[in-house]
Design an enzyme around this catalytic site. Structure first.
Site, PDB file in Angstrom:
ATOM      1  N   TYR A   1      19.107 -10.258   6.315  1.00  0.00           N
ATOM      2  CA  TYR A   1      20.388 -10.491   5.638  1.00  0.00           C
ATOM      3  C   TYR A   1      21.171  -9.206   5.389  1.00  0.00           C
ATOM      4  O   TYR A   1      22.189  -9.222   4.694  1.00  0.00           O
ATOM      5  CB  TYR A   1      20.198 -11.304   4.343  1.00  0.00           C
ATOM      6  CG  TYR A   1      19.219 -10.712   3.370  1.00  0.00           C
ATOM      7  CD1 TYR A   1      17.912 -11.168   3.334  1.00  0.00           C
ATOM      8  CD2 TYR A   1      19.603  -9.706   2.499  1.00  0.00           C
ATOM      9  CE1 TYR A   1      17.001 -10.628   2.450  1.00  0.00           C
ATOM     10  CE2 TYR A   1      18.703  -9.162   1.604  1.00  0.00           C
ATOM     11  CZ  TYR A   1      17.402  -9.627   1.590  1.00  0.00           C
ATOM     12  OH  TYR A   1      16.503  -9.079   0.712  1.00  0.00           O
TER      13      TYR A   1
ATOM     14  N   ASP B   1       8.200 -18.836  -0.734  1.00  0.00           N
ATOM     15  CA  ASP B   1       8.985 -18.426   0.439  1.00  0.00           C
ATOM     16  C   ASP B   1       9.220 -19.598   1.400  1.00  0.00           C
ATOM     17  O   ASP B   1      10.305 -19.721   1.984  1.00  0.00           O
ATOM     18  CB  ASP B   1       8.292 -17.286   1.188  1.00  0.00           C
ATOM     19  CG  ASP B   1       8.413 -15.960   0.447  1.00  0.00           C
ATOM     20  OD1 ASP B   1       9.395 -15.785  -0.297  1.00  0.00           O
ATOM     21  OD2 ASP B   1       7.525 -15.110   0.604  1.00  0.00           O
TER      22      ASP B   1
ATOM     23  N   SER C   1      15.704  -8.804  -6.807  1.00  0.00           N
ATOM     24  CA  SER C   1      15.308  -9.853  -7.756  1.00  0.00           C
ATOM     25  C   SER C   1      15.810  -9.620  -9.179  1.00  0.00           C
ATOM     26  O   SER C   1      16.232 -10.575  -9.838  1.00  0.00           O
ATOM     27  CB  SER C   1      13.789 -10.029  -7.738  1.00  0.00           C
ATOM     28  OG  SER C   1      13.402 -10.556  -6.490  1.00  0.00           O
TER      29      SER C   1
ATOM     30  N   LYS D   1       1.525  -8.778  -1.993  1.00  0.00           N
ATOM     31  CA  LYS D   1       1.405 -10.243  -1.940  1.00  0.00           C
ATOM     32  C   LYS D   1      -0.012 -10.720  -1.621  1.00  0.00           C
ATOM     33  O   LYS D   1      -0.449 -11.754  -2.124  1.00  0.00           O
ATOM     34  CB  LYS D   1       2.398 -10.819  -0.930  1.00  0.00           C
ATOM     35  CG  LYS D   1       3.866 -10.681  -1.360  1.00  0.00           C
ATOM     36  CD  LYS D   1       4.785 -11.367  -0.359  1.00  0.00           C
ATOM     37  CE  LYS D   1       6.240 -11.283  -0.780  1.00  0.00           C
ATOM     38  NZ  LYS D   1       7.110 -12.106   0.070  1.00  0.00           N
TER      39      LYS D   1
END
Ligand code: ATR
Length: 290
Positions: free
Chosen positions: A230, A108, A22, A71
């Site tokens: 990814y 998300d 980020s 989270k």
């Protein structure tokens, strides 16, 4: 870019946070837009999440992203939480209001859907069932996004069936419940028949993890395949899908798109996901990088 004394502040809190992409991602946008601001990695231990969130607005932070493992704790610590975050059970983006109160959201689901829309404009969510592999935090966001997009049936399949049942139960309110069907992991290949979308949200296929074993023989030729993984960018699942002619979208775009609403809220510009951004972030994750 040099920052001034008036620089706008944001960051990402995690534990650890050193691996987070980020700061590079937001840093690219700050430079591209010439914004007087900074986006910092914030290593915060689990016991300190609430105290740090209370202190951040007092030192000028506009807000922050929240990553693993905070989270759920962030959801509990926010003064207000939006509907999507509450349904997913996790907050990944926080904006402090003028009174310093933390407003939590989860981007998300938005990032997942924006990535599919950008990468596969012909995919129609309402046309056919979707098969989702996995039942972790990423799966919760994916299932919420698919339900909101009107997917007629979401086949949720996880090695540990119990976890899939829990996701279905907590997300499956009202009309959505009837559209989530939990399936057996051993039958995952059979569930691909007549599907319009296959999403891998497990860690299988990630560099250093096990292989995702699934036969695509029954998947319709026009069905879209997406991997949340990814690293590597082209997972064996995506390669197998492309080889048989299926459209495929990689997982990096979800990471890039989920960051856009937070950037807009803190820095006042809705940034775009460009080839330059992808290259800048890929440069950070390429194993070939010295
Ligand atoms: P996140 O919250 O980031 O999605 P997670 O909670 O660790 O990550 O979830 C990882 C997912 O990968 C889970 O669905 C997990 O299945 P279990 O719930 O059965 O653990 C799945 N996963 C990891 N290793 C797996 C394996 N070897 N075979 C099948 N599924 C696996």
């Amino acid at each position: 870019m040099a920052i001034s004394g008036k620089a706008v502040l944001a960051g990402v809190m995690g534990w650890p946070v050193a691996h987070s992409l980020s700061p590079a991602l937001h840093g690219h946008w700050l430079a591209a837009h010439g914004i007087d601001g900074a986006y910092l990695p914030l290593p915060v231990a689990p016991d300190d999440v609430a105290a740090v969130l209370a202190a951040m607005p007092k030192m000028g932070f506009r807000g922050c992203n929240v990553t693993v493992p905070h989270k759920e704790a962030a959801l509990a610590a926010c003064t207000r939480v939006d509907d999507v975050a509450r349904r997913i059970g996790a907050v990944n983006t926080i904006v402090f209001d003028e009174d310093g109160m933390a407003q939590g959201s989860n981007t998300d689901a938005f990032g997942f859907m924006a990535n599919l829309t950008a990468g596969a404009s012909r995919w129609n969510p309402r046309a056919a069932p979707a098969v989702v592999l996995g039942a972790g935090g990423a799966a919760r966001a994916v299932v919420a996004a698919l339900a909101d997009a009107g997917v007629p049936e979401i086949r949720l399949v996880n090695r540990t069936r119990d976890r899939a049942e829990q996701v279905a139960a907590s997300l499956g309110t009202a009309d959505v419940g009837a559209r989530i069907a939990v399936g057996d992991w051993d039958r995952r290949a059979d569930l691909l028949a007549d599907a319009g979308l296959l999403v891998n949200t497990t860690t299988l296929g990630m560099a250093g993890k096990g292989a995702l074993e699934i036969s695509l023989d029954r998947l319709p030729a026009q069905a879209l395949v997406n991997d949340i993984v990814y690293v590597p960018l082209e997972t064996p699942l995506l390669a197998a899908a492309r080889l048989r002619g299926n459209p495929a979208v990689d997982g990096l775009g979800m990471l890039l798109h989920q960051a856009r609403p937070g950037f807009q809220a803190w820095f006042g510009v809705l940034p775009e996901v460009t080839a330059g951004l992808r290259a800048a972030v890929l440069d950070r994750i390429s194993p070939a990088r010295p």
